[in-house]
Structure formats: structure tokens, C-alpha cells
Design a protein around this motif. Structure first.
Motif, PDB file in Angstrom:
ATOM      1  N   VAL A 177       0.820  -0.891  -0.251  1.00  0.00           N
ATOM      2  CA  VAL A 177       0.067  -0.427   0.451  1.00  0.00           C
ATOM      3  C   VAL A 177       0.957   1.048  -0.167  1.00  0.00           C
ATOM      4  O   VAL A 177       0.164   2.102  -0.702  1.00  0.00           O
ATOM      5  CB  VAL A 177      -0.828  -0.316   1.201  1.00  0.00           C
ATOM      6  CG1 VAL A 177      -2.493   1.257   0.987  1.00  0.00           C
ATOM      7  CG2 VAL A 177      -2.024  -1.011   1.058  1.00  0.00           C
ATOM      8  N   PHE A 178       1.846   1.320   1.137  1.00  0.00           N
ATOM      9  CA  PHE A 178       2.482   2.064   0.735  1.00  0.00           C
ATOM     10  C   PHE A 178       3.507   1.807  -0.762  1.00  0.00           C
ATOM     11  O   PHE A 178       3.466   3.199  -1.063  1.00  0.00           O
ATOM     12  CB  PHE A 178       4.261   1.716   1.277  1.00  0.00           C
ATOM     13  CG  PHE A 178       4.016   2.590   3.323  1.00  0.00           C
ATOM     14  CD1 PHE A 178       3.562   3.380   2.971  1.00  0.00           C
ATOM     15  CD2 PHE A 178       3.753   1.871   4.272  1.00  0.00           C
ATOM     16  CE1 PHE A 178       3.169   4.453   5.024  1.00  0.00           C
ATOM     17  CE2 PHE A 178       3.492   2.141   5.146  1.00  0.00           C
ATOM     18  CZ  PHE A 178       3.466   3.419   5.705  1.00  0.00           C
ATOM     19  N   LEU A 232       2.135   1.424  -3.773  1.00  0.00           N
ATOM     20  CA  LEU A 232       0.651   2.299  -4.699  1.00  0.00           C
ATOM     21  C   LEU A 232       0.756   3.714  -4.726  1.00  0.00           C
ATOM     22  O   LEU A 232       1.117   4.485  -4.939  1.00  0.00           O
ATOM     23  CB  LEU A 232      -0.438   1.393  -3.561  1.00  0.00           C
ATOM     24  CG  LEU A 232      -1.441   2.022  -4.736  1.00  0.00           C
ATOM     25  CD1 LEU A 232      -1.793   1.504  -6.325  1.00  0.00           C
ATOM     26  CD2 LEU A 232      -3.084   1.367  -4.230  1.00  0.00           C
ATOM     27  N   TRP A 233       0.665   3.854  -3.209  1.00  0.00           N
ATOM     28  CA  TRP A 233       1.214   5.712  -2.263  1.00  0.00           C
ATOM     29  C   TRP A 233       1.774   6.586  -2.796  1.00  0.00           C
ATOM     30  O   TRP A 233       1.456   7.787  -3.650  1.00  0.00           O
ATOM     31  CB  TRP A 233       0.958   5.508  -1.246  1.00  0.00           C
ATOM     32  CG  TRP A 233       0.508   7.206  -0.924  1.00  0.00           C
ATOM     33  CD1 TRP A 233      -0.751   7.979  -0.911  1.00  0.00           C
ATOM     34  CD2 TRP A 233       1.190   7.641   0.193  1.00  0.00           C
ATOM     35  NE1 TRP A 233      -0.267   8.888  -0.401  1.00  0.00           N
ATOM     36  CE2 TRP A 233       1.076   9.209  -0.135  1.00  0.00           C
ATOM     37  CE3 TRP A 233       2.539   7.776   0.110  1.00  0.00           C
ATOM     38  CZ2 TRP A 233       1.365  10.204   0.952  1.00  0.00           C
ATOM     39  CZ3 TRP A 233       3.699   8.920   0.911  1.00  0.00           C
ATOM     40  CH2 TRP A 233       2.871  10.079   0.727  1.00  0.00           C
ATOM     41  N   ILE A 291       3.683   5.074  -5.647  1.00  0.00           N
ATOM     42  CA  ILE A 291       3.831   5.102  -7.463  1.00  0.00           C
ATOM     43  C   ILE A 291       2.841   6.255  -7.543  1.00  0.00           C
ATOM     44  O   ILE A 291       3.177   6.965  -8.867  1.00  0.00           O
ATOM     45  CB  ILE A 291       3.843   3.942  -7.977  1.00  0.00           C
ATOM     46  CG1 ILE A 291       4.609   3.746  -9.516  1.00  0.00           C
ATOM     47  CG2 ILE A 291       2.239   3.345  -7.722  1.00  0.00           C
ATOM     48  CD1 ILE A 291       4.215   2.405 -10.391  1.00  0.00           C
TER      49      ILE A 291
END
Lengths: 310, 320
Positions: B128-129, B131-132, B134
């Protein structure tokens, strides 16, 4: 125990007041204020980053999850990354069955290991070595667990080896040291006189452990296990090598490739299509909600154990 | 043990011994797994070491699909070192600030929420980090990198660090994300060792007229420095091995450059990123050999960290 700590002066007499009384020089006072402000700043930085991450995930994720409701939870994953919808069921099911299988493997082993450390090995050489390597293993990168299971388990089985169970094995390797460490901490909290009472009634050590020690520590053990589960459910790297790629729901961990929320986030985040990115945000929200639920459950349980032991 | 006094009969004794054996086996699994990891990964890496020899570590060219493939891990080792260094430099002051604020400054009612805040960061999954990082962070950082380049790019020596930013996915972005991800572990350990500072030491410092900051530098830090170093090393191990977040934001291009705003690559990131395309035995073996390199590096760091934290905790518990 906690009551005594609370009664003691937890915080020092106000430093500001002391400054006034002792006539601390301006420069020293300034330094104190600046450094305190910097400490506050580091809190602010982390808080801002966390809030930014959560707000982005919630706002972007909510629009797709609610927009596709209830298909998000009932339909398989869109085969073409560039097209929208419909669901994420395959990944939700995959995450649940793979993590559950990993839990079934890692938690009993981990509890057994912790029982050995705390009830039998104690301070002997083997127990000390084991404790040391448990800490070391907790620091082994998760991607190494994936490579290990790939080489050790998947390769001998060929393509059929790419399934939910292989993924679960990799996750179990990751969870094992976490479970051992948290369980041992909880067993340490069980008062020795409970064990002594059990022995005095004629119970042997296995009976004492199973009927007195473990039930007493159960909420704490479960809470530690839940934290390990939350951690494993969010892991991606160990699964890349082990569970293959699938977009269809597969409840069977022993047969056929599978997928997970984390793999869907990873795969879709790399795509440049808006629809793929939306799916990634939706999966991220779903995964965070799962992880937070487990963490809250763990917290409630551990709050209960600290209350009951005080 | 004392239970032999009551003589429970052979059957029960056997069951008892079996139970003990069972728990021992559970514990021994850990040692078994670590040994198996070392053995199997080394075994699978041997192919690439036979063809490339030790040049695997010293050449920076990574061209698995060239006519005559070349497998060099140097730029990935470099990238791992650079991103982990950035992460540590940023995370250590923040973590120590966070731990000191929580334990020494914050009023009692604020402590729990602060601990929960740090724990929440640890709950957010790595991917999730990533995804955030990129989609949200990286595009926003391009402008910032441009400004940094314009300000510092022409300075002697350190100007080299602030070169042109091609895109948002760079060594720096990976370092930033990793810094956030390792903050909870460093903070947790720092908090734990700080809490062991005897109240009398702190009271003594304050009674001598020290300000709070002087009390921290004079009493708290000397007492907990050993444990803090161990905590930082655990963070370092985490930063080196963290895969998915780094894989998404590092830019995936194997280069060796002083420019922190250049796209790069790291050991765990290349393994995750190129695994899908790795169909030849040689390339798989090369990627597994990078895993072996990473395993050995993190093992060394974790060995040291565990030993340091363990010794510091034992010593401090003895004192307080």
C-alpha cells in the motif's frame, strides 16, 4: 502493578517552572525549546504521512468499492487490465484462504516453540540459541521466504506447485518467529504460583501447560497471533514466487493457482491504465480494512489481558 | 522436576516426555528453516557462480537478454546501499524524536495515542505504501527534485547528489518510502530502551538544574544509546530487505550514479520485478543469487542488531 506506577510521579516537575526558579540562561532555555519543538515536529511528520496515505487510500478506494458494490465482493477480477470492473472476489478469497492456511501451520508450531522456550528450555544453552535465531529469523526479508519456498517446495512439483498452499508455506515462515516471540512474552506473564499449584495437585508438566498456563495466557497469545496474521495478509513478496497468477476465485489451496489482494495491488499499481489503478486503490482499501480489523481485535484482547492481570 | 515425587506411572510420564519433545520440535523448526534457506538458496545460486564467478559481484552490467547474457549484481548492491542509507538518515532522527517525545515530553493522556500512531504505520502493508508512492507521491516529487537540482545542483561535490530528475521514481523516492516504513520498528525499540532509564537518573539531572533537553542528553541518551544503536540496525536490516514498496517506486533501472534523483534499482526490487520474465535457468539462478546476497547482508546486520539489543536490555535491566 500499574496502579503503583501511576501513583509515582510519572512526569517530572514542570521543566519550565524549574527554568524559572533556577534562572537558566537564555541560550540553554532556547536550546531546550528548539529541541522540544523538533521532537514535536517528528511526531507531526509521521502523523501527516500516515493521514495522507490513509486519506488517499480511503477516498480513492471508497469510490471504486462503493461504485462496484456489491459486485466488488461477488465477481471475479476483470481479465483485461485496461477495462473497468467488476470485482475483487478472487483476491479477497485468496487472501483469506492462504492466510488462514498459513495461520494453521505457523500458530501451533510457534506456540509449541514458545512453550519449549518458556516452560522447558528456560535459560539453557539450546533455548538461548533458539531465542537468538528467532530474533534473527524475524529480520529475514520476506522475499527470501518466497525464494526459499520456491526452490524448496515449488520447483520439485513443477507448475502444479504454484498454488495457495505454497504461498501459505512462505507466509508461515514469516509468521513463525513473530508468533514464537509474542507467545513467549505472554507465557512469561503467567504467575509461577499457578504452575506450582497445578503441580501440587499432582498434574505433570504437559497437563499444567495445557490446562493452566496456555488458557491463562490465551488472550495474549491470540492477540500476538492476530498481529502476525495482519502482517502476513499484507505481504506480497513471498507470494510472487509461490502462488502463481489467477483472476478466478479458487477456494482450494491445494490445487490450482491463486491470487491475493496484495498481489492485485502490486500488479495493478504497475499498470498505466486508470481502471487498473482504481482496482489497486479498491484492493488497498479492502486490505487495510482487513488488517485494521485484525489489529483492533488484537488490541482489545491485549487490553483485556493487561486489565485482568493487574 | 518435582512431579516425579508423586510417581505418575510410566504411561503418563511417557506422554509428558512426548509433549516436551513436541514443543522442542516446534522450536527446532526455526533452526531447521534457517538452515534450509541457507542450503537451498546457495545450491540454486551455484549455477550463476559457475558461469560468472565472483564477477557476479564486481561487474555492474546487467544484460540478461543480450546475445551473450551478462549478469552483474553490483548496481543492485549499490542501489540497496543507497536507498537503505537515505532511509536510515531520515528515519533515525524522526524515530528518536518520536520516541523521546512520547516518553519524555508528552503528557500521560497523549502517550497511548502516540504509540497507536506509530503502530498504525506498521499496520499499513508494504504494497500500500508502494501504491501510494508510485501513483500519489512520485509525480508530486518531480517538481521538488527539480527545485533541489536548481538550488544545489551547481554546488561543488554535493551538487553531484542533486542531479536532474528524470521522473518521480528514483533512489530518493524509494529512500523516503523506506524511511516511513522503518520508523515504527526503530521507534518501538528506542521507546523500550528509553523507558528503562532509572527515574533517579532523570530526577538527579533535573535537580542539578538541567533543562529537559539537558536531562535527555545527560541521563537518558547515555543510558539507552546501546539499545538505540541495535534498534537502528534492525531498521537498517528492514530497509535493505523491504521489497515491494521499493520495487514500485525505485524506477527499475540498474545504474551506479551519485545522483539521488536518478532512477535506480536494488536487490529485492529486481528479484520481484524481473521474476516473471525470468524463464531461463541462468537468469533465475542470478536472481536467486541476489537473494542469497541479500540474505547474507541482512543476516549479518540482524546478528549484530540482536546481539546489541539483547546485551543492552540485559545490562539495563540489571541496573534499574
Amino acid at each position: 502493578m500499574t496502579a503503583v506506577l501511576e501513583a509515582a510521579p510519572e512526569r517530572d516537575p514542570s521543566a519550565e517552572l524549574l527554568d524559572e526558579l533556577s534562572g537558566v540562561s537564555g541560550r540553554r532555555r532556547l536550546k531546550n525549546v528548539v529541541m522540544t519543538a523538533l521532537m514535536g515536529l517528528s511526531v507531526a511528520i509521521i502523523a501527516v504521512v500516515l493521514v495522507l496515505v490513509l486519506i488517499t487510500v480511503i477516498s480513492k478506494g471508497w469510490s471504486i468499492v462503493s461504485g462496484q458494490f456489491p459486485k466488488w465482493f461477488t465477481k471475479d477480477i476483470q481479465l483485461s487490465p485496461r477495462r473497468p470492473g467488476p470485482g475483487m472476489k478472487a483476491a479477497i478469497v485468496g487472501t483469506i484462504v492462504v492466510t488462514a492456511t498459513a495461520t494453521l501451520i505457523a500458530v501451533p508450531l510457534g506456540i509449541a516453540g514458545a512453550v519449549y522456550l518458556n516452560e522447558y528450555g528456560k535459560r539453557n544453552l539450546f533455548a538461548r540459541i533458539l531465542r537468538f535465531f528467532t530474533s534473527v529469523m524475524a529480520g529475514v526479508p520476506s522475499i527470501i521466504m518466497g525464494l526459499f519456498i520456491y526452490v524448496f517446495w515449488v520447483v520439485p512439483r513443477g507448475v502444479a506447485g504454484l498454488n495457495g498452499f505454497s504461498g501459505a508455506l512462505a507466509l508461515a515462515c514469516l509468521m513463525l518467529p513473530i508468533v514464537v516471540r509474542s507467545t513467549e512474552e505472554m507465557l512469561k506473564l503467567v504467575p509461577q504460583n499457578l504452575r506450582d499449584a497445578s503441580y501440587a495437585l499432582g498434574a505433570n508438566s504437559s497437563r499444567t501447560t495445557l490446562t493452566v498456563v496456555i488458557p491463562k495466557a490465551a488472550p495474549g497469545i491470540i492477540s500476538g497471533a492476530l498481529l502476525a496474521i495482519a502482517r502476513a495478509a499484507g505481504e506480497t513478496a513471498p507470494l510472487i514466487f509461490t502462488i502463481g497468477a489467477s483472476k478466478r476465485t479458487n477456494w482450494n489451496v491445494l490445487d490450482g493457482t491463486n491470487t491475493s489482494l496484495s498481489l492485485q495491488i502490486y500488479g495493478n499499481a504497475k499498470e498505466s491504465f486508470v481502471n487498473a489503478q482504481e482496482r489497486a486503490w479498491g484492493a488497498a482499501l479492502t486490505l487495510i480494512v482487513l488488517a485494521v480489523l485484525f489489529t483492533i481485535a488484537a488490541r482489545l484482547l491485549s487490553a483485556r489481558i493487561t486489565r485482568s492481570s493487574s | 522436576m518435582a512431579l516425579t515425587l508423586t510417581d505418575l506411572g510410566g504411561k503418563k510420564q511417557a506422554a509428558d516426555r512426548a509433549f516436551r519433545g513436541l514443543t522442542l520440535a516446534g522450536g527446532a523448526t526455526i533452526l531447521l528453516i534457517l538452515a534450509l534457506i541457507a542450503y537451498t538458496i546457495t545450491n540454486k545460486s551455484s549455477l550463476i557462480f559457475r558461469t560468472e564467478g565472483l564477477q557476479f559481484f564486481t561487474q555492474k552490467r546487467w544484460a540478461p537478454s543480450a546475445g551473450k547474457p551478462v549478469y552483474g549484481a553490483l548496481s543492485f548492491i549499490f542501489g540497496t546501499a543507497v536507498t537503505a542509507t537515505i532511509a536510515i538518515l531520515l528515519a533515525v532522527p524522526i524515530s528518536l524524536g518520536l520516541a523521546l517525545f512520547t516518553t519524555q515530553v508528552a503528557p500521560k493522556w497523549l502517550k497511548r495515542p502516540l504509540v497507536a500512531l506509530t503502530d498504525m504505520v506498521a499496520v499499513v502493508p508494504s504494497v500500500v505504501f508502494g501504491l501510494w508512492g508510485i501513483i500519489f507521491l512520485a509525480p508530486k516529487l518531480v517538481g521538488f527534485y527539480e527545485n533541489m537540482h536548481n538550488w544545489f545542483g551547481s554546488w561543488p561535490v554535493i551538487g553531484n547528489l542533486f542531479g536532474r530528475a528524470s521522473a518521480g521514481r528514483t533512489f530518493m523516492t524509494a529512500g523516503l518510502i523506506l524511511a516511513v516504513m522503518i520508523t515504527p520498528i526503530i521507534t518501538a525499540i528506542a521507546r523500550e530502551v528509553i523507558e528503562t532509564t532509572p527515574q533517579t537518573d532523570r530526577d538527579g539531572a533535573l535537580a542539578l538544574g538541567a533543562t529537559r533537553w539537558e536531562m535527555i542528553t545527560g541521563a537518558v541518551i547515555p543510558h539507552s544509546a546501546g539499545g538505540m544503536v541495535g534498534g537502528v540496525m534492525l531498521g537498517l536490516g528492514r530497509a535493505m530487505g523491504e521489497t515491494i514498496a521499493a520495487a514500485l517506486v525505485i524506477g527499475s533501472s540498474p545504474v551506479i550514479t551519485a545522483n539521488l534523483f536518478s532512477a535506480g534499482d536494488s536487490l529485492p526490487s529486481v528479484i520481484a520485478f524481473q521474476w516473471g520474465e525470468a524463464t531461463s535457468d541462468e537468469k533465475r539462478s542470478a536472481l536467486i543469487a541476489m537473494g542469497l546476497t541479500l540474505f547474507v547482508l541482512t543476516l549479518v546486520v540482524n546478528f549484530a542488531a540482536t546481539a546489541i539489543v539483547g546485551r543492552a536490555m540485559r545490562r539495563m535491566q540489571g541496573m534499574s
